[in-house]
Design an enzyme around this catalytic site. Structure first.
Site, PDB file in Angstrom:
ATOM      1  N   ASP A 144       8.130   5.771   2.496  1.00  0.00           N
ATOM      2  CA  ASP A 144       7.300   5.545   1.319  1.00  0.00           C
ATOM      3  C   ASP A 144       6.460   6.762   0.961  1.00  0.00           C
ATOM      4  O   ASP A 144       6.113   7.570   1.823  1.00  0.00           O
ATOM      5  CB  ASP A 144       6.336   4.377   1.561  1.00  0.00           C
ATOM      6  CG  ASP A 144       7.023   3.037   1.629  1.00  0.00           C
ATOM      7  OD1 ASP A 144       8.177   2.956   1.208  1.00  0.00           O
ATOM      8  OD2 ASP A 144       6.380   2.085   2.106  1.00  0.00           O
ATOM      9  N   LYS A 145       6.064   6.832  -0.284  1.00  0.00           N
ATOM     10  CA  LYS A 145       5.172   7.887  -0.767  1.00  0.00           C
ATOM     11  C   LYS A 145       3.920   7.985   0.090  1.00  0.00           C
ATOM     12  O   LYS A 145       3.529   9.078   0.499  1.00  0.00           O
ATOM     13  CB  LYS A 145       4.786   7.603  -2.224  1.00  0.00           C
ATOM     14  CG  LYS A 145       3.702   8.509  -2.777  1.00  0.00           C
ATOM     15  CD  LYS A 145       3.258   8.060  -4.153  1.00  0.00           C
ATOM     16  CE  LYS A 145       2.073   8.885  -4.635  1.00  0.00           C
ATOM     17  NZ  LYS A 145       1.568   8.417  -5.956  1.00  0.00           N
TER      18      LYS A 145
END
Length: 363
Positions: free
Chosen positions: A172-173
């Site tokens: 994920d970011k």
């Protein structure tokens, strides 16, 4: 006929492994880009779609097309179909993948990289929180892919627009930590299959709300899209037809009053697996806004504690999740390699703050 535009052959197998792996992608409804389209002839007799396409798509075997169909990449009209689907006259068949066609090229960007390991076949990178790994969904610059393209700009054998090389998996970011990159097509095939067959070793470290009862345990529950909130994943019973099987093993590292620091070993790699599983057992990740962890969930109703907890949330304004270690078999040496990366500064400061608080209330 080629699978993608721009005169390059794309690797259908690698693109499909990305679709099947579903390794913690930030975007739960990623855009799919059309790479191939064909209209079935009026006189076509009923025929399995994998056989039909294998006869018409260059560089793609029937088994690879069947794999694409099973991953949801083959569409008839707007509906994904399985490999056993029988085509009918006049139907429009398309192949849709996560990566745009090659005419939308990656422009290298000079972005610093924390390279943990590199050789002529692969790289292991320690990604900072806040960096998107792959272009898409409005993030078309400043991604890890752009940074890798600049880092390897003098490597004539590495083409950032070729899906046969590059990221082997994703995080994920707002998750920090280790990510694996293949420089060569054979290396990506070899490494991606390890992820697909779940023979890699990956450990995450996370801070979760509450005191876990056991020193170690296992969370089992199918993971699928939340029917009430499509940007989130939900957990369903293991014997349910909903979602996909998911297993997370955890071990308590530290008990810090109203939070617990844990190590998580993934047996499967579903989207948001750790985040959804700990939410499911009522211990959301600290700071995880999407899964309810960005508010004060445990503790005392005193002004001093509330101020402390708000300050702790401000120290690490993201889910407190770090991809700590990765292990895999090297594509050429066949040696099993393991790499680790300590938690970044925001998590380090957060943990120290909770350690200081715990020491103060226990003294």
């Amino acid at each position: 006929m080629k699978m993608s535009a721009g005169g390059k052959e794309s690797s259908l197998e690698e693109e499909v492994i990305e679709l099947q792996e579903e390794d913690e992608m930030e975007n739960l409804n990623p855009p799919l880009y059309e790479h191939y389209r064909i209209v079935v002839d009026p006189g076509q007799s009923p025929l399995r779609i994998d056989r039909f396409l294998a006869d018409r798509m260059e560089h793609s075997s029937r088994s690879r097309i069947a794999m694409a169909a099973d991953a949801g990449a083959i569409f008839v009209g707007e509906t994904p179909v399985k490999s056993s689907y029988k085509v009918k006259p006049g139907e429009v068949i398309t192949l849709r993948l996560l990566r745009p066609p090659h005419e939308k090229g990656i422009i290298p960007e000079e972005i610093p990289l924390d390279v943990v390991y590199e050789d002529d076949q692969l790289m292991v990178i320690n990604k900072p929180a806040g960096m998107v790994v792959h272009p898409g969904n409005g993030n078309f610059t400043g991604t890890l892919v752009h940074a890798i393209a600049y880092h390897l700009r003098n490597d004539s054998a590495y083409d950032p627009d070729d899906p046969a090389v590059g990221l082997v998996h994703r995080i994920d970011k707002d998750t920090s930590g280790l990510i694996l990159v293949a420089k060569r097509p054979d290396a990506k095939t070899f490494l991606a299959k390890q992820f697909f067959h779940k023979t890699t070793e990956r450990t995450y470290k996370a801070l979760v709300w509450g005191a876990l009862k056991e020193a170690e345990g296992t969370i089992i529950g199918n993971i699928g899209r939340d029917p009430k909130e499509r940007t989130r994943m939900a957990v369903f019973p293991p014997d349910s037809d909903e979602g996909k099987n998911a297993v997370t093993h955890y071990r308590v590292l530290e008990r810090l009053t109203f939070v617990t620091y844990v190590a998580c070993q993934l047996e499967t790699g579903r989207t948001h697996q750790i985040r959804a599983h700990f939410k499911h057992i009522n211990h959301p990740l600290f700071g995880d806004e999407r899964y309810g962890g960005a508010k004060i969930l445990r503790g005392q109703q005193t002004a001093s504690y509330m101020a402390f907890a708000h300050n702790a949330l401000d120290l690490c304004p993201r889910q407190a999740l770090h991809a700590y270690s990765i292990g895999f078999e090297h594509p050429t040496t066949k040696e099993f390699l393991r790499f680790t990366a300590d938690e970044p500064e925001d998590m380090h400061l957060l943990l120290q703050k909770w350690r200081d608080y715990t020491a103060s209330v226990e003294s």
